[in-house]
Design a protein around this motif. Sequence first.
Motif, PDB file in Angstrom:
ATOM      1  N   GLU A  46       0.924  -1.192   0.013  1.00 58.20           N
ATOM      2  CA  GLU A  46      -0.008   0.077   0.158  1.00 58.20           C
ATOM      3  C   GLU A  46       0.843   1.260   0.074  1.00 58.20           C
ATOM      4  N   ALA A  47       1.935   1.173   0.694  1.00 59.14           N
ATOM      5  CA  ALA A  47       2.949   2.704   1.008  1.00 59.14           C
ATOM      6  C   ALA A  47       3.470   2.858  -0.620  1.00 59.14           C
ATOM      7  N   GLU A  48       3.723   1.605  -1.497  1.00 56.55           N
ATOM      8  CA  GLU A  48       4.446   1.799  -2.580  1.00 56.55           C
ATOM      9  C   GLU A  48       3.367   2.293  -3.640  1.00 56.55           C
ATOM     10  N   ASP A  49       2.167   1.716  -3.420  1.00 54.23           N
ATOM     11  CA  ASP A  49       1.039   2.166  -4.409  1.00 54.23           C
ATOM     12  C   ASP A  49       0.942   3.660  -4.138  1.00 54.23           C
ATOM     13  N   SER A  50       0.998   4.295  -2.915  1.00 50.79           N
ATOM     14  CA  SER A  50       0.610   5.649  -2.718  1.00 50.79           C
ATOM     15  C   SER A  50       1.614   6.397  -2.639  1.00 50.79           C
ATOM     16  N   GLY A  51       3.090   5.865  -3.116  1.00 51.60           N
ATOM     17  CA  GLY A  51       4.061   6.854  -2.883  1.00 51.60           C
ATOM     18  C   GLY A  51       4.627   7.101  -1.696  1.00 51.60           C
ATOM     19  N   SER A  52       4.214   6.689  -0.582  1.00 55.18           N
ATOM     20  CA  SER A  52       4.674   6.872   0.809  1.00 55.18           C
ATOM     21  C   SER A  52       5.945   6.072   1.261  1.00 55.18           C
ATOM     22  N   ALA A  53       6.492   6.820   1.985  1.00 59.36           N
ATOM     23  CA  ALA A  53       7.697   5.932   2.594  1.00 59.36           C
ATOM     24  C   ALA A  53       7.534   5.394   3.838  1.00 59.36           C
ATOM     25  N   LYS A  54       6.382   5.486   4.622  1.00 60.47           N
ATOM     26  CA  LYS A  54       6.258   4.845   5.736  1.00 60.47           C
ATOM     27  C   LYS A  54       5.554   3.447   5.333  1.00 60.47           C
ATOM     28  N   THR A  55       6.211   2.501   6.013  1.00 64.50           N
ATOM     29  CA  THR A  55       6.051   1.095   5.954  1.00 64.50           C
ATOM     30  C   THR A  55       6.265   0.416   7.379  1.00 64.50           C
ATOM     31  N   GLY A  56       4.957   0.546   7.959  1.00 70.84           N
ATOM     32  CA  GLY A  56       4.870  -0.097   9.280  1.00 70.84           C
ATOM     33  C   GLY A  56       5.582   0.560  10.428  1.00 70.84           C
ATOM     34  N   GLY A  57       5.403   2.029  10.332  1.00 72.77           N
ATOM     35  CA  GLY A  57       5.981   2.637  11.300  1.00 72.77           C
ATOM     36  C   GLY A  57       7.425   2.834  11.368  1.00 72.77           C
ATOM     37  N   GLN A  58       7.980   2.588  10.084  1.00 74.79           N
ATOM     38  CA  GLN A  58       9.721   2.556  10.127  1.00 74.79           C
ATOM     39  C   GLN A  58      10.353   1.722  10.893  1.00 74.79           C
ATOM     40  N   VAL A  59       9.372   0.340  11.215  1.00 74.31           N
ATOM     41  CA  VAL A  59      10.196  -0.712  11.917  1.00 74.31           C
ATOM     42  C   VAL A  59      10.530  -1.810  10.935  1.00 74.31           C
ATOM     43  N   ASP A  60      11.711  -2.365  10.972  1.00 79.68           N
ATOM     44  CA  ASP A  60      12.146  -3.494  10.103  1.00 79.68           C
ATOM     45  C   ASP A  60      11.309  -4.900  10.722  1.00 79.68           C
ATOM     46  N   TRP A  61      10.358  -5.148  10.182  1.00 77.13           N
ATOM     47  CA  TRP A  61       9.465  -6.036  10.755  1.00 77.13           C
ATOM     48  C   TRP A  61      10.188  -7.511  10.366  1.00 77.13           C
ATOM     49  N   LEU A  62      10.712  -7.559   9.378  1.00 74.12           N
ATOM     50  CA  LEU A  62      11.428  -8.574   8.870  1.00 74.12           C
ATOM     51  C   LEU A  62      12.458  -9.119   9.880  1.00 74.12           C
ATOM     52  N   ALA A  63      13.169  -8.031  10.114  1.00 73.09           N
ATOM     53  CA  ALA A  63      14.559  -8.285  11.267  1.00 73.09           C
ATOM     54  C   ALA A  63      13.823  -8.796  12.772  1.00 73.09           C
ATOM     55  N   VAL A  64      12.488  -7.856  13.081  1.00 69.96           N
ATOM     56  CA  VAL A  64      11.853  -8.261  14.361  1.00 69.96           C
ATOM     57  C   VAL A  64      11.371  -9.709  14.345  1.00 69.96           C
ATOM     58  N   CYS A  65      10.621 -10.131  13.235  1.00 72.91           N
ATOM     59  CA  CYS A  65      10.029 -11.570  13.104  1.00 72.91           C
ATOM     60  C   CYS A  65      11.352 -12.569  13.374  1.00 72.91           C
ATOM     61  N   MET A  66      12.111 -12.299  12.466  1.00 75.32           N
ATOM     62  CA  MET A  66      13.400 -13.385  12.860  1.00 75.32           C
ATOM     63  C   MET A  66      14.026 -13.399  14.229  1.00 75.32           C
ATOM     64  N   GLU A  67      14.253 -12.265  14.599  1.00 71.83           N
ATOM     65  CA  GLU A  67      14.592 -12.142  15.928  1.00 71.83           C
ATOM     66  C   GLU A  67      13.701 -12.952  17.048  1.00 71.83           C
ATOM     67  N   LEU A  68      12.258 -12.652  16.839  1.00 72.34           N
ATOM     68  CA  LEU A  68      11.278 -13.277  17.608  1.00 72.34           C
ATOM     69  C   LEU A  68      11.422 -14.897  17.457  1.00 72.34           C
TER      70      LEU A  68
END
Length: 1279
Positions: free
Chosen positions: A1121-1143
């Motif tokens: 949705e962010a890329e479609d709207s041209g926005s730079a916000k992706t989940g509150g500027q949190v690297d969720w991939l790294a978060v999920c891997m750590e979790l």
Amino acid sequence: EASDPKEDGTTVCVQQGVPWLQDCVLSLSPCSDLLVIAREHKAAFLSAKWQTDDSGREEMTLAVSWSGTLSSEEGSSTGRPDWTCIVVGFSSGYVRFYTENGVLLLAQLLNEDPVLRLKCRTYEIPRHPGVTEQHEELSILYPTALVTIDGFSLFQSLRACRNQVARAAAAGSDVVQPPPLAYKKWGLQDMDIIVDHSSVGIMTLNVFDQMKNASILGGFHASVKGSPPAMSQYMTVGGGPFTGFYYAVEGSSQPLLSHVALAVASKLTSALFSAASGWLGWKNKNEEEPGQKQKPKVEPATPLPVRFGLPDSRRHGESICLSPCNTMAGVTDDFGRVTLLDVARGIAIRMWKGYRDAQLGWVQVSEARGEREIATSPSMPRRHAQFLVIYAPRRGILEVWGTQHGPRVGAFTVGKHCRLLYPGYRLMGVNSVTSQGWHLHTQQVCLFDPTTGVLRSITIPFHLALSDKKSERAKDMHLLKRLTLLMTRNSALKHLGFFRQALESMLTSKNAPVACMTNVTRALLASLKEQDPEAVDESLLQLCSSQLRLLQLYTDVQLLHTPDSSPTETESLSVAGIEEDLARVGPILQRYAELNSRPSVSFAQDPGGPLPVRAFLSQLVFEGGELRVVRGPDTDWTHLGSFLFWGCLSGQSPLERVCETLQQSGISPQQLLSLLLTVWLNREKEILKRADAIRNLHTLLNTLSSMKGALDESWDVQCISPWWQQVRNACVQSESAGAALLAGLVAHRAAKSSITKCHFLSVVPGEDGTRSSADWEFVSLELEQWVVCVRQLEDVLALQTLLSLPPPQGSPGGAVPRCSVKSLLESGRGGVADSVAKLIFRQDAAPEMLQDIVQRRVAEQNSEEPVEELLQLAEAEKDGIQRLEGNYGRFPHSLAPDVLWAHCCWEYVVQWNKDPEARCPLFTEVKCRILHFKSLFSSLSPSGISSMMWNTFIVKRFSAAAFLMEKVGKAPKDRLCRRDVGMGDAAMTSFLGSCVQLLQTLMEADSGVEEVSVPELCMEEVWGSAEGLASIAELALQQKAVHYPLVQHHCLLASLLHAAMSFSLRLKPLSLFDSKGKNAFFRDLTSIQLLPSGDVDPNLVAIRQEFLMQVLTGWVKAVGEAEDSGSAKTGGQVDWLAVCMELASLLQVSADILRRHLVWELYNQGLDLRAEEVMLEVEDKDVLGSQLLVLTGQRLAFSLLHSQTQTKATMELLARLPPTLCTWLKAMDPSELQCPSVSLQQSSRLVCRVIEMLPENHAQYSIALHLLEAVRDSNPSLM
């Protein structure tokens, strides 16, 4: 606390602050000479006595009780009633009569229900001819019955009982029991609840009302009696209806006597009394207790239906209070209303609201008549006015209202636990002749204050009844008439007490001129001196003499300050060294004056202009021949000091003449010094605008110091002088930093000059016979005290200048925080840093800018720039917060980077906690400031401050959020978040993210705590005596080390909560952990808890895996949705991939499964490039290839079969496809794709990737080859 012993031996602690008097029954006698306080089974009778206090003044102390007050026929020689009878009603139905000494006179059981109310009606002189004369009566209210006892028979019986008791006590014989009383008993019907009543008395209807009632009740053919019957009227309040009116026709009920009472009444012999005593419940002293007491018979009640009432189903009455003339009644209810009823018409004529739990009373005032009116019209009745007194305990106010429709004539603020005592009756047993002298002294309304024990009576002048807007002249004429009557009737003004009262009234008058006061006081003093010395009151003579001296002093000082009195030319004074001091502090003093010169709010009530003479007289008093300034609780010396010294400070009055006049008046130099310093410190804005004020202050200080009694002649220069210590105390306590510093500099020079002079006179002559001190440096403890004080005042001025910076545009304003030397010393070692942290918050300063300032100061720690250079540097900065840099040179330890950063973090989290939702970004600022600890060349670890913030502010809201999500099983809605956590859902999401970062900071700080030594916090030398609470930095150093695994455990939970709130997922967070993990949550982070270890239940792992996959799905959707709207916000500027891997590593979930799911979700969202990057880290390529093959088929099925724009080429391609592939494509469901419309080039690359991942012996390898051919056939450019 006090212990209240019970009958069973136990003890109950009663707190002194509880208003226990509210649970007691209070009653005051009509003459206010007896008060009764009763509670449960105990009662206290308190009577009035004259006492003399410590000052020799006589006053009457009153005490407690209730009931009818009796007078004898022959009167009382003391001018008071002979004795008072107390009537007490019990819950058993008994009514007992006692003397003021607690002796039981009579007891009788009238009904078996509890007694609700006891009321008495006494004789009243008819005000007009034709008014029915009312008889005395005692009425007793039960829940369903009303008992009335005739007052005359009751009076005779009680008097006989009292006489018999007195004779028996004198003779030492047994008391003969009296016969019971005759009474009437009415059964009140047609009301659900009755709580109070009033007996109005006997009334007779007029002919018209009689005929109206007869026609309504009997119809057209009703017969009307010749004379209207006399009826007794009773009013009740309660519920159903709200107010009831009862009428009992005279003669309809005979007085009741029980069968025992009839026997006793028929034979009045001693033997029968002795035999009947056992039957009635009384017995002799030596008589043994019978085996079983015979219960007296209770006579039935005569039914009495309600005539009419005021129906209101929701309103319930609480009390009723009848007016003295029986024409009106006040009723209170549970709605907080006070209703005024017309007794005769039975209607409500007025209502007040806002008086919950109100207490009522009536005051009847008669108009005073002059001698001329009595001579011309002696038979004309006097006018009477009635006032309703309302006490509202909830509001703590006592109001007086004129009736029937008059305004409020008075209001008084009283306590909230007072009791309004209104007897409602006068003396019993009097007639039209004997009652004349008692009307002025009975039936008073009194207010009892339990906190002070004071009983106040309420007196209302008659002229307040003339309270119309146009009746001011009538009031004045009425007061003038009363004053004239008082002056012509007797010569009371010749009494010395009236002289004193008149003199005091004139001296406290607002409008009396000074000349008039002086002439009157002088004439009174001369008159007193001409009289016989033995007949003159010595205190009045001293009062006249002292007030005359004060008036003369006021006149002399006022003449010296007049413009006509030009100041004398004084010699040029040059204060040694003051120019250097002013040059040093001049720039910062100028900036301080600019910041504090903004206009401020003033009120008309603020003192201004010349000092009124009454204020001057109220603040000065002569004691023992010395004039002393009196400081009351609300007295401000600024006005008095301005009257005495402002003309000298401003250069408009002659200093020497003013000081000489004040010295001759007898005021001590210490009090003059206090007044001078009060003016100087409180009129700072005007002082800073006058250049000559410093020289004038120096002159005044020297002049006052030279007065007798200022400096002790035996003062040793090596000791501290009380005189100069008084100046220092005033300066260090003042919040006027600029004026305090100037006063300190001037006083320092004056003290140094005085010490130098004393030391020079004590120098021993040299060989040549001369005294020389030029080669000596004088050192004394007094000068050292001044050096420290001046340095502290300079530091406070610099700090106050910084705190006076205006807030940025758009921010809410507020009062500028003020500081003083005393407040900084009492605020502890962190007072300076705390003040600066609050300023940084108000200025909304960025952490980067503060870090730049701190690092510059750290690099220049060894250089102390002068104040003016620091100010010039601050002026060069665009932002006002750069002025902070000028304070680092003065507070190098108090504003050290560690200390300041700790206080800033704490201030931000405190402000966030006040309003978590409105100040949600503040929590992010807290995180930024904590992270900046690492770049400050600091040895103070952020672990301590982070742990304090977690324990004080965070963990409570964090646990509430976890339990709320566990309860609802999903991300809660905004309403639930506000209810349980205290913030909205958006603010709660940000809060949980900040919790994750705070816990991560704790873990990082704990991992390196062994490498950092504990720092030592220092203080500046002049501020080393600071005492108070420990600073935030000190508390942070005292914190215990956290337990790393427990912090990690909480960080894991915070990450799960943050993910669920960010993507609105379903989750019961605590269910993802076993019993050990659940028990470890929300414990002290420094404690060691039993945490999960080893293998986890596969079902629990499956739940965790499913949740992490949902998180990745939500993140991919947000990225798309962010890329479609041209926005730079992706989940509150949190690297969720790294978060999920750590979790995943902490939750024992396979990271490869999550990566495969992420690749599939990225392709599903059309983010092929991102998916190819993640694909490189996937280990199980075969499973991923099978999953992506299905996704590729869904894409082609959408393009070939489900597209709305199928072309001829597409149909031809479908015809060329192998049947197996065509059937496989038709089985695909493209609706599962989030982004089905992708280019064929992307699909071709995906098929190539699938072929690379699938082995050749794979079951679906051939389908992948067919798909690749089909894609290339549809787009030849891909060949």
